[in-house]
Design a protein around this motif. Structure first.
Motif, PDB file in Angstrom:
ATOM      1  N   ALA A 151       0.832  -1.208   0.000  1.00  0.00           N
ATOM      2  CA  ALA A 151       0.000   0.000   0.000  1.00  0.00           C
ATOM      3  C   ALA A 151       0.865   1.255   0.000  1.00  0.00           C
ATOM      4  CB  ALA A 151      -0.936  -0.013   1.201  1.00  0.00           C
ATOM      5  N   LYS A 152       2.002   1.191   0.700  1.00  0.00           N
ATOM      6  CA  LYS A 152       2.900   2.349   0.740  1.00  0.00           C
ATOM      7  C   LYS A 152       3.549   2.610  -0.616  1.00  0.00           C
ATOM      8  CE  LYS A 152       3.926   1.827   5.660  1.00  0.00           C
ATOM      9  NZ  LYS A 152       4.944   1.446   6.680  1.00  0.00           N
ATOM     10  N   GLN A 153       3.498   1.607  -1.515  1.00  0.00           N
ATOM     11  CA  GLN A 153       4.049   1.770  -2.859  1.00  0.00           C
ATOM     12  C   GLN A 153       2.975   2.217  -3.849  1.00  0.00           C
ATOM     13  OE1 GLN A 153       7.330   1.342  -2.485  1.00  0.00           O
ATOM     14  NE2 GLN A 153       6.782   0.591  -0.428  1.00  0.00           N
ATOM     15  N   GLY A 154       1.827   2.668  -3.323  1.00  0.00           N
ATOM     16  CA  GLY A 154       0.763   3.199  -4.175  1.00  0.00           C
ATOM     17  C   GLY A 154      -0.178   2.158  -4.735  1.00  0.00           C
ATOM     18  N   ILE A 155      -0.171   0.955  -4.177  1.00  0.00           N
ATOM     19  CA  ILE A 155      -1.026  -0.123  -4.657  1.00  0.00           C
ATOM     20  C   ILE A 155      -2.271  -0.207  -3.770  1.00  0.00           C
ATOM     21  CG2 ILE A 155      -1.190  -2.621  -5.016  1.00  0.00           C
ATOM     22  CD1 ILE A 155       1.901  -2.553  -5.436  1.00  0.00           C
ATOM     23  N   ARG A 156      -3.446  -0.269  -4.388  1.00  0.00           N
ATOM     24  CA  ARG A 156      -4.671  -0.435  -3.613  1.00  0.00           C
ATOM     25  C   ARG A 156      -4.778  -1.876  -3.136  1.00  0.00           C
ATOM     26  NH1 ARG A 156     -11.043   0.680  -5.353  1.00  0.00           N
ATOM     27  NH2 ARG A 156     -11.920  -0.171  -3.413  1.00  0.00           N
ATOM     28  N   ILE A 157      -5.154  -2.060  -1.855  1.00  0.00           N
ATOM     29  CA  ILE A 157      -5.236  -3.389  -1.268  1.00  0.00           C
ATOM     30  C   ILE A 157      -6.638  -3.645  -0.722  1.00  0.00           C
ATOM     31  CG2 ILE A 157      -4.375  -4.942   0.534  1.00  0.00           C
ATOM     32  CD1 ILE A 157      -2.270  -4.372  -1.556  1.00  0.00           C
ATOM     33  N   THR A 158      -7.213  -4.780  -1.105  1.00  0.00           N
ATOM     34  CA  THR A 158      -8.426  -5.294  -0.472  1.00  0.00           C
ATOM     35  C   THR A 158      -8.043  -6.588   0.238  1.00  0.00           C
ATOM     36  OG1 THR A 158      -9.955  -4.330  -2.076  1.00  0.00           O
ATOM     37  CG2 THR A 158     -10.737  -6.226  -0.839  1.00  0.00           C
ATOM     38  N   PHE A 159      -8.179  -6.597   1.552  1.00  0.00           N
ATOM     39  CA  PHE A 159      -7.712  -7.728   2.373  1.00  0.00           C
ATOM     40  C   PHE A 159      -8.926  -8.524   2.840  1.00  0.00           C
ATOM     41  CE2 PHE A 159      -5.815 -10.081   5.804  1.00  0.00           C
ATOM     42  CZ  PHE A 159      -4.459 -10.178   5.477  1.00  0.00           C
ATOM     43  N   VAL A 160      -8.952  -9.813   2.505  1.00  0.00           N
ATOM     44  CA  VAL A 160     -10.133 -10.653   2.742  1.00  0.00           C
ATOM     45  C   VAL A 160      -9.925 -11.561   3.955  1.00  0.00           C
ATOM     46  CG1 VAL A 160     -11.727 -12.330   1.746  1.00  0.00           C
ATOM     47  CG2 VAL A 160     -10.575 -10.653   0.263  1.00  0.00           C
ATOM     48  N   ASN A 161     -10.780 -11.380   4.967  1.00  0.00           N
ATOM     49  CA  ASN A 161     -10.786 -12.263   6.122  1.00  0.00           C
ATOM     50  C   ASN A 161     -12.126 -12.981   6.219  1.00  0.00           C
ATOM     51  OD1 ASN A 161      -8.320 -12.121   7.809  1.00  0.00           O
ATOM     52  ND2 ASN A 161      -8.749  -9.926   7.833  1.00  0.00           N
ATOM     53  N   THR A 162     -12.195 -13.996   7.067  1.00  0.00           N
ATOM     54  CA  THR A 162     -13.497 -14.515   7.460  1.00  0.00           C
ATOM     55  C   THR A 162     -14.144 -13.495   8.396  1.00  0.00           C
ATOM     56  OG1 THR A 162     -12.557 -15.670   9.360  1.00  0.00           O
ATOM     57  CG2 THR A 162     -12.725 -16.898   7.286  1.00  0.00           C
ATOM     58  N   LYS A 163     -15.453 -13.594   8.571  1.00  0.00           N
ATOM     59  CA  LYS A 163     -16.161 -12.615   9.398  1.00  0.00           C
ATOM     60  C   LYS A 163     -15.613 -12.585  10.813  1.00  0.00           C
ATOM     61  CE  LYS A 163     -20.738 -11.182  10.999  1.00  0.00           C
ATOM     62  NZ  LYS A 163     -22.182 -11.506  11.047  1.00  0.00           N
ATOM     63  N   ASP A 164     -15.408 -13.736  11.416  1.00  0.00           N
ATOM     64  CA  ASP A 164     -14.930 -13.809  12.794  1.00  0.00           C
ATOM     65  C   ASP A 164     -13.559 -13.148  12.930  1.00  0.00           C
ATOM     66  OD1 ASP A 164     -15.340 -14.974  15.537  1.00  0.00           O
ATOM     67  OD2 ASP A 164     -13.477 -16.008  15.024  1.00  0.00           O
ATOM     68  N   ASN A 165     -12.643 -13.460  12.016  1.00  0.00           N
ATOM     69  CA  ASN A 165     -11.304 -12.871  12.080  1.00  0.00           C
ATOM     70  C   ASN A 165     -11.345 -11.368  11.805  1.00  0.00           C
ATOM     71  OD1 ASN A 165     -10.341 -15.390  12.618  1.00  0.00           O
ATOM     72  ND2 ASN A 165      -9.399 -15.721  10.612  1.00  0.00           N
ATOM     73  N   HIS A 166     -12.176 -10.958  10.860  1.00  0.00           N
ATOM     74  CA  HIS A 166     -12.331  -9.535  10.553  1.00  0.00           C
ATOM     75  C   HIS A 166     -12.751  -8.764  11.795  1.00  0.00           C
ATOM     76  CE1 HIS A 166     -13.568  -5.937   8.263  1.00  0.00           C
ATOM     77  NE2 HIS A 166     -14.635  -5.941   9.053  1.00  0.00           N
ATOM     78  N   GLU A 167     -13.746  -9.260  12.494  1.00  0.00           N
ATOM     79  CA  GLU A 167     -14.244  -8.567  13.687  1.00  0.00           C
ATOM     80  C   GLU A 167     -13.199  -8.534  14.791  1.00  0.00           C
ATOM     81  OE1 GLU A 167     -17.817 -10.738  14.462  1.00  0.00           O
ATOM     82  OE2 GLU A 167     -19.015  -9.567  13.033  1.00  0.00           O
ATOM     83  N   ARG A 168     -12.439  -9.614  14.931  1.00  0.00           N
ATOM     84  CA  ARG A 168     -11.373  -9.642  15.937  1.00  0.00           C
ATOM     85  C   ARG A 168     -10.298  -8.589  15.643  1.00  0.00           C
ATOM     86  NH1 ARG A 168      -9.469 -15.719  17.511  1.00  0.00           N
ATOM     87  NH2 ARG A 168     -11.432 -16.538  18.321  1.00  0.00           N
TER      88      ARG A 168
END
Length: 454
Positions: A28-45
């Motif tokens: 991301a610091k190199q100007g790249i857009r990032i979409t990071f995919v987690n499971t719902k439980d891990n995302h909330e944690r």
């Protein structure tokens, strides 16, 4: 020209999420857009564990997909988590890609998937999107997985991954050996999980054969033999070493930062740091032996004790232990490990030998007392003790217990071994050179970034 947009898909456990999130932040610091995919439980944690003032959410987009499991309790059932990864997540990830690329937002131009999720690479291939794989484990573990057909042909395991007999194998004379009972899929301790993980690993062999980038969170300096056996693997690690401020991302639990002030008050090279990752559990007898071993050392210690680390009871401390240790030791639920291992007061690390913990120790020249629990941790222990010679193994007695006397004596032996400490310091320098300007890992990562932007 449109900005490159990379979707990152980790295997949904803590040890896989953290290095991929660290790598994502660097991209991301190199100007790249990032979409990071987690499971719902891990995302909330992860979101709930972010400290105040953390700007993670402004740097990368965190999204989630279902793994088909309804609760944290269900995820703890043997085989359930791996079943969700194998049977539910593929469809949900494919739906997410279609949703994003069918919207007005920037299209996904590349998917960076955990190497253990071969199905993600196959989905992306069908859609004509650039793809790359990232292995958060050692190159030796990756080579071992790629060698499954050979292990079957040589009669070491059957087609379901079960060892035909107990034996020690070594893929190369300068690689760590491993007992067949400690193969990553065998040592999970559960037949259902073993079946699912082995199926994933077999499937992954085919899915990684056609990709341009098979990245590994390691360095050539640490594993020259493994990289020689599989030159298609590209070292870019340790990715955690690129975090200059050592605020690790992707933690599932809030970090207790107050322990850093306690460390500041301890003498240089005096503290025993004790942590066993997010999966290790102990029965009450073993837990008490560990407590008494730390007390026996008569040295300050910082110990990460998760609430569910003790099997069958909520309070298994020896009587009076917490009161006696109020000055000698500090116990916390979760800790800022990178900052701890780089602290001048830390002398050694009693570790489960997860690859992230191993890399963090090696990157800071910290000797390790090895207490592996499952999966690739036994292979990592053999690197530490037999190949690099920067740590010692803790041995079990006839009852399968690591006793307080064993713990106390090995702490003393480790901290008085000047040769071992010198090797740890030398290995630290080699790793730092590899990730620094002009180093091989650094150059490889820069090449990967240029490929994403092309």
């Amino acid at each position: 020209m449109a900005r490159p947009h990379v979707m990152v898909v980790p295997y949904p456990v803590q040890g896989h999420v953290i290095p991929l999130m660290e790598l994502s932040l660097y991209l991301a610091k190199q100007g790249i857009r990032i979409t990071f995919v987690n499971t719902k439980d891990n995302h909330e944690r992860i979101v709930s564990s972010l400290p105040s003032g953390n700007d993670l959410l402004s740097q990368i987009s965190l999204v989630w997909v279902s793994d088909g499991l309804e609760s944290s309790e269900e995820r703890k059932k043997p085989g359930k988590s791996s079943e969700g990864v194998l049977k539910v997540m593929p469809e949900k990830v494919e739906e997410l890609i279609e949703c994003i690329n069918g919207s007005e937002s920037e299209k996904i131009t590349c998917v960076l998937a955990d190497q253990s999720l071969g199905w993600a690479l196959e989905i992306v291939e069908r859609k004509g999107i650039q793809r790359a794989a990232f292995c958060p484990a050692s190159a030796a573990q990756l080579v071992l997985g790629l060698s499954i057909p050979k292990l079957i042909d040589n009669g070491i395991i059957d087609k379901d991954g079960t060892p035909l007999k107990k034996q020690v194998i070594q893929l190369s004379p300068t690689m760590p050996s491993i007992s067949t009972e400690n193969l990553v899929w065998v040592s999970l301790g559960n037949k259902i999980a073993q079946k699912h993980i082995f199926q994933l690993m077999v499937k992954n062999i085919k899915s990684t054969q056609k990709i341009e980038w098979l990245l590994c969170n390691s360095t050539h300096e640490l594993e020259p033999a493994a990289f020689s056996l599989a030159p298609e693997i590209t070292p870019i690690g340790p990715v955690l070493s690129r975090n200059q401020f050592k605020h690790s991302a992707g933690n599932f639990w809030p970090q207790e930062l107050s322990c850093l002030k306690w460390l500041d008050q301890q003498p240089p090279n005096s503290v025993i740091y004790v942590a066993f990752g997010s999966f290790t559990t102990f029965d009450p007898t073993q837990f008490q032996e560990l407590c008494l071993g730390l007390e026996l050392s008569n040295r300050p210690f910082l110990w990460v004790v998760q609430p569910d680390i003790i099997e069958g009871t909520k309070n298994a401390y020896p009587e009076g232990f917490e009161e006696r240790m109020c000055k000698q030791g500090r116990m916390v639920n979760w800790a800022p490990q990178q900052r701890i291992l780089s602290h001048s007061s830390v002398a050694c690390f009693i570790s489960h030998c997860g690859w992230n913990s191993t890399l963090e120790s090696v990157s800071n020249g910290i000797p390790i007392l090895c207490w592996p629990y499952f999966a690739d941790q036994f292979l990592n222990r053999n690197y530490i003790c037999d190949v690099w010679k920067v740590g010692l193994g803790l041995e079990r007695d006839g009852s399968g217990v690591i006793t307080q006397c064993e713990i106390g004596s090995k702490i003393e032996k480790l901290l008085n071994d000047e040769g071992l400490k010198a090797r740890a310091a030398d290995l630290m320098v080699k790793v730092q050179i590899s990730t620094g300007q002009g180093g091989l890992s650094n150059n490889n990562l820069n090449s990967f970034i240029r490929w994403i932007k092309t």
